[in-house]
Design a protein around this motif. Sequence first.
Motif, PDB file in Angstrom:
ATOM      1  N   GLN A  29       0.737  -1.268   0.003  1.00 49.87           N
ATOM      2  CA  GLN A  29      -0.007   0.042   0.032  1.00 49.87           C
ATOM      3  C   GLN A  29       0.886   1.426   0.088  1.00 49.87           C
ATOM      4  N   LEU A  33       2.091   2.913  -6.827  1.00 48.17           N
ATOM      5  CA  LEU A  33       0.748   2.246  -6.869  1.00 48.17           C
ATOM      6  C   LEU A  33       0.207   2.313  -8.101  1.00 48.17           C
ATOM      7  N   LEU A  77      -8.708  -2.743  -6.712  1.00 50.78           N
ATOM      8  CA  LEU A  77      -8.628  -1.856  -5.457  1.00 50.78           C
ATOM      9  C   LEU A  77      -9.547  -1.226  -4.822  1.00 50.78           C
ATOM     10  N   ARG A  78      -9.780  -0.967  -3.548  1.00 49.99           N
ATOM     11  CA  ARG A  78     -10.786  -0.195  -3.141  1.00 49.99           C
ATOM     12  C   ARG A  78      -9.854   0.674  -1.786  1.00 49.99           C
ATOM     13  N   TRP A  79     -10.503   1.869  -1.631  1.00 51.87           N
ATOM     14  CA  TRP A  79      -9.821   2.884  -0.576  1.00 51.87           C
ATOM     15  C   TRP A  79     -10.544   2.528   0.648  1.00 51.87           C
ATOM     16  N   ARG A  84      -5.680   3.922   3.206  1.00 57.41           N
ATOM     17  CA  ARG A  84      -5.423   2.282   3.330  1.00 57.41           C
ATOM     18  C   ARG A  84      -5.896   1.909   1.882  1.00 57.41           C
ATOM     19  N   LEU A  85      -5.715   0.873   1.506  1.00 55.36           N
ATOM     20  CA  LEU A  85      -6.364   0.010   0.340  1.00 55.36           C
ATOM     21  C   LEU A  85      -6.552  -1.410   0.863  1.00 55.36           C
ATOM     22  N   ILE A 130     -10.597   4.454  -8.399  1.00 59.64           N
ATOM     23  CA  ILE A 130      -9.655   3.267  -8.259  1.00 59.64           C
ATOM     24  C   ILE A 130     -10.131   2.100  -8.402  1.00 59.64           C
ATOM     25  N   GLU A 131     -11.693   2.088  -7.927  1.00 59.61           N
ATOM     26  CA  GLU A 131     -12.444   0.980  -7.936  1.00 59.61           C
ATOM     27  C   GLU A 131     -12.738   0.283  -9.442  1.00 59.61           C
ATOM     28  N   ALA A 157       0.601  -1.936  -6.774  1.00 55.12           N
ATOM     29  CA  ALA A 157       0.074  -1.933  -5.594  1.00 55.12           C
ATOM     30  C   ALA A 157      -0.068  -3.520  -5.246  1.00 55.12           C
ATOM     31  N   GLN A 364       2.499   7.567  -0.850  1.00 50.11           N
ATOM     32  CA  GLN A 364       2.118   6.991  -1.958  1.00 50.11           C
ATOM     33  C   GLN A 364       2.202   7.676  -3.332  1.00 50.11           C
TER      34      GLN A 364
END
Length: 458
Positions: A29, A33, A77-79, A84-85, A130-131, A157, A364
């Motif tokens: 993370q 990324l 990925l999801r925040w 954090r991821l 990002i999703e 990532a 990041q």
Amino acid sequence: MEVVLINSCLVQPAEPTWNGPMPLTEFDQTGYLAHVRTMYFYRPSGNWLKQRGNIYKTVGTSLSKILVHFYPLAGRLRWLDRARLVLECNGKGVQLIEAEADADLDILGDFAPSPHFHHLTPPINYKAPIEEIPLVFVQLTYFKCGGIALTYSISDAVVDGQSALHFLTELANLARGDSLGNSPFLDRKLLRAGEPPSAQPCFEHEQFDSPPLLIGQSSCENESKKKTADAMLKLTRIQIEMLKNEANRTRPFSDSDRIFTRYEAIAAHIWRCACRARGHLYEQRTGLAVCVDIRNRVQPPLPRKYFGNAIVDVIATGCSGDLVTRPLGYAASRIREAINSVSNEFVHSNLNYLKNLEDFSGLQDIHPMNMNQGPFYGNPNLGVISWMTLPVYGLDFGWGKEIFMIPGTHACDGDSLILPGHDGDGSVFVVLCLQADRMEDFKKFFYQDIQTNKKSAP
């Protein structure tokens, strides 16, 4: 060169796979990324060229099959809170793109870094949530001469270089009709993914501190705005041996450890040449970032096919004047000292340090064009990554092995990578990005200093 899109689709796993959130380690993370690109170039035989559509079908089918085993790459990925991821394993798939170039493969010449490479890499919209961004993009580009380029963009990532090449190797195996060679080890809890901090010894972690700045400057903002240039410089086996011999001949008396490796000698040479090309003052502080694989440095060792990011960054530091005026062995010893610091205790202290941070956003780099402004890039610093021991060649999908492979370019001052030579003759290539007005001086020192060392050898 113009490249026209022919087809694009999402390739999903050929069979149902496990769905759910997969915790990521702190090493996953933080840092870079975005997607890391590698490009493979081929000249298929006439039989393959007569049925060009089969190439696209072969790549798509093998991707679908391999994602059954490497299913995290088909996720998103999801925040979470505090930057954090988490990795959502949802089988949404990877992006496969088919394209056509209006030029022959010869336009790329000797495959040195070129603006043409930009057209061979899949465009990625980092402004999207990002999703919605696939973790893997694959672009297949046909050239007029019959040559093809296969470009892979894989989220940094989710995997490091060793894991990414494991995926690509198995992908090629299935494309040729072979069975899976080695299954990935997907459990990241071996590096305490998703777990709270634990009681561990504490170390200094200067890789997370503010990097050295140019004397008289209060930030790296001005340096990060300067134009950069890429270069690919070859070192023959004989030149590498000359560097190793010089580093070991001039090693400090206090350094009684094993002889310096190829990496340590080459990285020391790059560091010294960069200091000279950048015209540093004698007292200028400078740092060199080293990526260290921890698979065999933690206890117990990680499984050989651990799938994720199993590297830590450590920083070798020094004074530019000392690095330039003292022998090569001095710079190599600074790098050796940093590498030797990576122990089992250091790794877990590193994890604890990150777990206790309130927010990751300052550590990041989300977009590849922002790498200059990351935690450790740009004048007076640099990073030297080694792919010398990775299986980067021999990716055969059934139409023959590649004629060349090269990583995608970065607009990042001080970013460098050491690749093994393609012919297996013991040579290496140093792929380097540097401020454009410093590059010619770097090239001059890069080869001139090797000849100087040769003359001074006993």
